[in-house]
Design an enzyme around this catalytic site. Structure first.
Site, short mmCIF file in Angstrom:
data_model
loop_
_atom_site.label_atom_id
_atom_site.label_comp_id
_atom_site.label_asym_id
_atom_site.label_seq_id
_atom_site.Cartn_x
_atom_site.Cartn_y
_atom_site.Cartn_z
N ASP A 331 -25.85 58.10 -6.76
CA ASP A 331 -26.00 57.43 -5.62
C ASP A 331 -24.62 57.03 -4.89
O ASP A 331 -23.60 56.60 -5.42
CB ASP A 331 -26.45 55.90 -6.02
CG ASP A 331 -27.05 55.01 -5.02
OD1 ASP A 331 -26.39 54.90 -3.68
OD2 ASP A 331 -28.14 54.43 -5.31
N ARG A 333 -24.32 55.15 -2.03
CA ARG A 333 -24.53 54.64 -0.63
C ARG A 333 -23.43 53.30 -0.53
O ARG A 333 -23.21 52.72 0.44
CB ARG A 333 -25.80 53.69 -0.93
CG ARG A 333 -26.98 54.64 -0.67
CD ARG A 333 -28.27 53.90 -0.74
NE ARG A 333 -28.62 53.66 -2.41
CZ ARG A 333 -29.90 53.33 -2.52
NH1 ARG A 333 -30.56 52.86 -1.84
NH2 ARG A 333 -30.11 53.37 -4.03
#
Ligand SMILES: [Zn+2]
Length: 419
Positions: A331, A333
């Protein structure tokens, strides 16, 4: 169409040239209480002598603007006429705006350019808003179904006779205050600037040559806040707030692809946000353009194939591993910047948070916002093929009020074959 002649330059002037460094550029004192002393962020290209930021407006669309100019469709020196563009509802200022470390990735004064900087605009400075606020009505098939089923009522105020929902929507461009960004990531500002420069293929030389310019408008996607009910109540911790912070998933959100739960979770969040507004509370959906966990859609589709073609088929037990193999991380983000939008809106307490992500929860709570209830997506809204994602996330520690599968049970959660 009017044709604007593209002015061909005889040579390229680098932004690091000494004749491009202007001594009298308006200063920005990030976090200053007085907007005039804080100063405007000037990132327009039309007048280079006043620029006090790196990059330019419109995020990733700035590249299309360049193409449009190259094609002669767009006047290079266009100055925006901002008459009647003011926000339909005013937001802030809140105490969070005056803390230089609380908001570092958006300009809280970005919607109030006409109000505070009209004198400078009259003097000829090209100052542009980085935030815009308007009104809308949302027509969403899932919401219409919920109204038919009696889960959501027409009240003529939040939900109208034609089943649409009234909302205030706020478009927010990224404006990064680099010293604050570096602090948020726990690193030296110079180091952050160097990495941003190097890892984008050397996109903005000023990152390394102009340490006096503290603001970067990066060419990335923006975010949008949808507010249901009275926006000024967002800052009142006594008013019930239902909130979802949603990361873009074009395949599901727009096209209804069933490999994940993004659209069902989003529409359920909108429904619950509207319900809270009907009770006198306020609802908030923030939509971030961070496609495919900020890895992009190409990476995401590659991962889908790798998941479905692996030995044993698509499985909850190997879900995160496949992403990491292709993308290098599970991830990308970095939810550390996400709460900035909430602080811009004055949020201090979220009563109902529609998110199962611990990264999001930790970032929100870590930024000083209280969270009372966490709500996972109801089981009946999870598409069959999305069970793999859902069970993998729960097994990895995502929040759920329901059962967490492990071992054999997790191994048994399988998705559809590739065709
Ligand atoms: Zn999705």
């Amino acid at each position: 169409m009017e044709k604007h002649e593209f002015k061909r330059a005889s040579h390229v002037v680098l932004t690091s040239h000494t004749n491009q460094i202007y001594k009298d550029i308006p200063k920005v004192d990030w976090g200053n209480k007085d907007p005039k002393k804080r100063g405007p962020v000037i990132a327009t290209i039309s007048d280079k002598s006043n620029r006090n930021a790196i990059g330019t407006h419109s995020g990733s669309y700035t590249v299309y603007r360049a193409l449009s100019i190259a094609a002669g469709h767009f006047p290079q020196d266009h100055k925006a006429d901002l008459e009647n563009t003011e926000a339909t509802t005013s937001i802030g200022p809140y105490d969070s705006w005056f803390d230089p470390e609380r908001i570092v990735s958006i300009d809280p004064w970005g919607a109030q350019i006409n109000e505070h900087f009209s004198d400078l605009i009259k003097e000829g400075m090209d100052i542009r808003p980085s935030i815009a606020v308007t009104q809308a009505r949302l027509h969403i098939p899932e919401i219409e179904k919920s109204i038919e089923k009696g889960k959501l009522k027409i009240d003529g105020k939040v939900v109208l006779e034609d089943s649409s929902i009234k909302t205030t929507k706020v478009a927010i461009e990224p404006v990064w205050y680099l010293p604050g960004m570096a602090k948020r990531f726990g690193m030296e500002e110079g180091e952050l600037r160097k990495i941003l420069f190097q890892e984008t293929g050397g996109m903005f030389p000023e990152l390394v040559t102009r340490p006096d310019l503290k603001i970067l408008l990066p060419p990335i996607g923006s975010s949008t806040a949808y507010i249901f009910g009275d926006p000024s109540k967002l800052a009142d911790p006594k008013t019930e707030l239902t909130c979802r912070v949603h990361d873009e998933c074009n395949g599901s959100d727009v096209f209804g692809s069933d490999i994940c739960t993004c659209r069902p979770y989003l529409t359920y969040g909108i429904e619950d946000a509207a319900r809270t507004a009907q009770k006198g509370g306020v609802g908030l959906i923030v939509y971030f353009r961070k496609e495919g966990r900020a890895l992009g859609e190409v990476t995401k589709f590659l991962v889908y194939n790798a998941r479905k073609r692996q030995q044993g088929g698509d499985s909850a037990a190997t879900y995160f591993h496949r992403t990491e193999c292709v993308a290098g991380v599970e991830d990308a983000r970095f939810q550390e910047l996400m709460p900035d939008v909430l602080h811009y809106l004055g949020v201090k307490k979220i009563h109902n948070l529609h998110s199962m992500s611990n990264m999001k929860y930790d970032a929100i709570v870590g930024s000083g916002i209280e969270v009372v209830n966490r709500l996972s997506i109801p089981d009946e809204l999870i598409p069959a093929d999305a069970q793999v994602e859902m069970e993998a996330k729960k097994a990895a520690g995502y929040f759920t009020a329901g059962e967490v599968k492990s071992g054999d049970k997790l191994e048994k959660v399988k998705g559809r074959d590739i065709d």
